[in-house]
Design a protein around this motif. Structure first.
Motif, PDB file in Angstrom:
ATOM      1  N   SER A   1      -5.041  14.880  -0.152  1.00  0.00           N
ATOM      2  CA  SER A   1      -3.923  14.304  -0.907  1.00  0.00           C
ATOM      3  C   SER A   1      -3.651  15.090  -2.186  1.00  0.00           C
ATOM      4  CB  SER A   1      -4.215  12.841  -1.239  1.00  0.00           C
ATOM      5  OG  SER A   1      -5.275  12.720  -2.181  1.00  0.00           O
TER       6      SER A   1
ATOM      7  N   ALA B   1      -1.139   5.034  -3.858  1.00  0.00           N
ATOM      8  CA  ALA B   1      -0.314   4.910  -2.655  1.00  0.00           C
ATOM      9  C   ALA B   1       0.920   4.052  -2.924  1.00  0.00           C
ATOM     10  CB  ALA B   1      -1.140   4.311  -1.521  1.00  0.00           C
TER      11      ALA B   1
ATOM     12  N   SER C   1       3.580   6.164  -4.566  1.00  0.00           N
ATOM     13  CA  SER C   1       4.012   7.408  -3.922  1.00  0.00           C
ATOM     14  C   SER C   1       5.438   7.324  -3.389  1.00  0.00           C
ATOM     15  CB  SER C   1       3.044   7.758  -2.792  1.00  0.00           C
ATOM     16  OG  SER C   1       3.041   6.758  -1.779  1.00  0.00           O
TER      17      SER C   1
ATOM     18  N   HIS D   1      -1.831   8.989  -9.873  1.00  0.00           N
ATOM     19  CA  HIS D   1      -2.923   9.354  -8.961  1.00  0.00           C
ATOM     20  C   HIS D   1      -4.132   9.914  -9.696  1.00  0.00           C
ATOM     21  CE1 HIS D   1      -1.693  13.504  -9.732  1.00  0.00           C
ATOM     22  NE2 HIS D   1      -2.862  13.855  -9.231  1.00  0.00           N
TER      23      HIS D   1
ATOM     24  N   GLY E   1       1.182  10.434  -0.382  1.00  0.00           N
ATOM     25  CA  GLY E   1       1.134   8.992  -0.201  1.00  0.00           C
ATOM     26  C   GLY E   1       0.600   8.586   1.154  1.00  0.00           C
TER      27      GLY E   1
ATOM     28  N   TRP F   1      -3.111   8.706   1.023  1.00  0.00           N
ATOM     29  CA  TRP F   1      -3.689   7.588   0.266  1.00  0.00           C
ATOM     30  C   TRP F   1      -3.663   6.299   1.076  1.00  0.00           C
ATOM     31  CZ3 TRP F   1      -0.186   9.541  -4.206  1.00  0.00           C
ATOM     32  CH2 TRP F   1      -0.820  10.621  -4.826  1.00  0.00           C
ATOM     33  N   PHE F   2      -2.556   6.046   1.775  1.00  0.00           N
ATOM     34  CA  PHE F   2      -2.503   4.860   2.639  1.00  0.00           C
ATOM     35  C   PHE F   2      -3.527   4.973   3.766  1.00  0.00           C
ATOM     36  CE2 PHE F   2       1.816   3.991   0.875  1.00  0.00           C
ATOM     37  CZ  PHE F   2       1.602   2.658   0.544  1.00  0.00           C
TER      38      PHE F   2
ATOM     39  N   TYR G   1      -6.942   4.151   2.336  1.00  0.00           N
ATOM     40  CA  TYR G   1      -7.101   2.722   2.062  1.00  0.00           C
ATOM     41  C   TYR G   1      -7.256   1.907   3.334  1.00  0.00           C
ATOM     42  CZ  TYR G   1      -5.690  -2.066   1.043  1.00  0.00           C
ATOM     43  OH  TYR G   1      -5.625  -3.430   0.991  1.00  0.00           O
TER      44      TYR G   1
END
Length: 382
Positions: free
Chosen positions: A131, A200, A203, A237, A302, A305-306, A309
């Motif tokens: 990322s 996220a 983003s 971020h 983004g 990051w998703f 998670y």
């Protein structure tokens, strides 16, 4: 030489911050540290543009380089904190219900190759690094071309574009860093892997506002406004991702992992993005077409990051960590390293230790007196 200096402090500074602050305070500590990037870059960007337009680029390099020399001299007096002083167990933030997968045998072996394997096989570190590559690609490309873009499409002069971009970057960078740290800390009390979720969430608006900044042209004010909101959302971020990148790695590998991450994010990010944008601009005859890749890479970041998670094993919340390690708080309190204790070479809790020693000494004397009285009493002879 600038790259050598940045690589040296960049790989060490994060590890030192991790040693100076406990996990629940690191996100905000990293936010304050990360503010230096946009703030220093913005001041140098704006000041350099003005000096270059008046006295030439050589004078600009002389002026903006002097503060770095002064800070480097001051750092010579800073004491190195004990490694892992504010960590529990091995110092790494472990996923919930993580299972042994055969890497424990590798962990006990030494050597650079095994160290690299321990780092590169950490999924949370890998996702954070991927990322950051996308983020650096977007930021590097925009940083190199946004002033020229504003001159060509919004009618700004070189000096005004440099000053305004510098001011926007400074304010938005500071605001975004603090906002990201605050949101991550708020979510960390309720949601696991909050340091992935917080950036996220920002983003999508970052990419959307970046798209508007590139495609809505003709007005300097509108362009600066879109650029400002884009940078606020994008800079959220910084501290959460640095917190993840270092907290999931044991203390003895943090500097090396930071060096690896810096290498990948630069060589695959801001090193190649400016020439790629320039090549697209040359082939299409439009810098606007080349700049489109910047906001697309924000969406890519983004997506990582998703993914981190939702798909990776969730990391501990602050409540999880405090519950798991609550039994060690008493022992850790006496040896915890703080910035002040390391800087002054003093133990932060020395007064508490002295007080407890005095109390123990008083108790010992009292017990001794009681034993003496008991020995002298008539009943003791019986």
């Amino acid at each position: 030489l600038v790259g050598v200096g940045e690589a040296a402090y960049g790989s060490i500074a994060g590890a030192m911050i991790s040693d100076l602050y406990p996990p629940k305070e690191r996100t905000m500590a990293f936010a304050i540290y990360a503010v230096a990037g946009p703030l220093g870059g913005a001041v140098g960007y704006g000041l350099g543009a003005v000096l270059a337009s008046v006295w030439g680029w050589r004078a600009a390099f002389m002026v903006v380089g002097t503060p770095g020399v002064l800070v480097a001299i001051a750092v010579l007096n800073l004491q190195d904190p004990p490694r892992g002083a504010n960590d529990m167990n091995d110092g790494s933030m472990q996923p919930i219900s993580s299972e042994e997968d055969g890497r424990s045998a590798m962990a006990v072996q030494s050597g650079m190759l095994f160290d690299f394997m321990r780092i590169l096989t950490n999924p949370h570190w890998l996702v954070a690094t991927c990322s950051l590559v996308a983020v650096c690609f977007a930021i590097g490309g925009m940083a190199d071309w946004v002033a020229s873009f504003l001159q060509r499409y919004d009618g700004a002069s070189m000096a005004s574009a440099g000053i305004m971009v510098g001011a926007v970057t400074a304010v938005a960078g500071i605001s975004g860093n603090i906002l990201g740290a605050k949101v991550a800390n708020l979510l960390d009390q309720r949601v696991r892997s909050a340091s992935f979720l917080a950036p996220a969430l920002f983003s999508i608006p970052a990419a959307f506002m970046g798209m508007l900044a590139i495609n809505v042209t003709g007005s300097q004010a509108v362009g600066y406004a879109f650029l400002f909101v884009t940078q606020i959302c994008l800079w959220t971020h910084a501290s959460p991702l640095q917190n993840i990148s270092l907290s999931v790695i044991p203390p003895d590998l943090r500097s090396r992992s930071a060096g690896l991450q810096i290498f990948f994010t630069h060589i695959l990010g801001d090193v190649i993005s400016p020439p790629i944008i320039g090549e697209i601009s040359d082939r299409t005859g439009s810098l606007q077409a080349g700049m489109q890749i910047a906001w697309v890479m924000m969406l890519v970041a983004g997506g990582w990051w998703f993914f981190g998670y939702s798909c990776l094993p969730p990391l501990q919340t602050r409540v999880d960590a405090e519950d798991m390690h609550g039994h060690a708080k008493g022992a850790a309190a006496q040896s915890k390293a703080t910035f002040l204790s390391v800087l002054c070479e003093e133990e932060a809790d020395s007064s508490d230790i002295e007080t407890s020693c005095d109390s123990a000494g008083s108790s010992t004397h009292a017990a001794s007196d009681d034993n003496t009285l008991a020995a002298l009493s008539p009943s003791s002879s019986l």
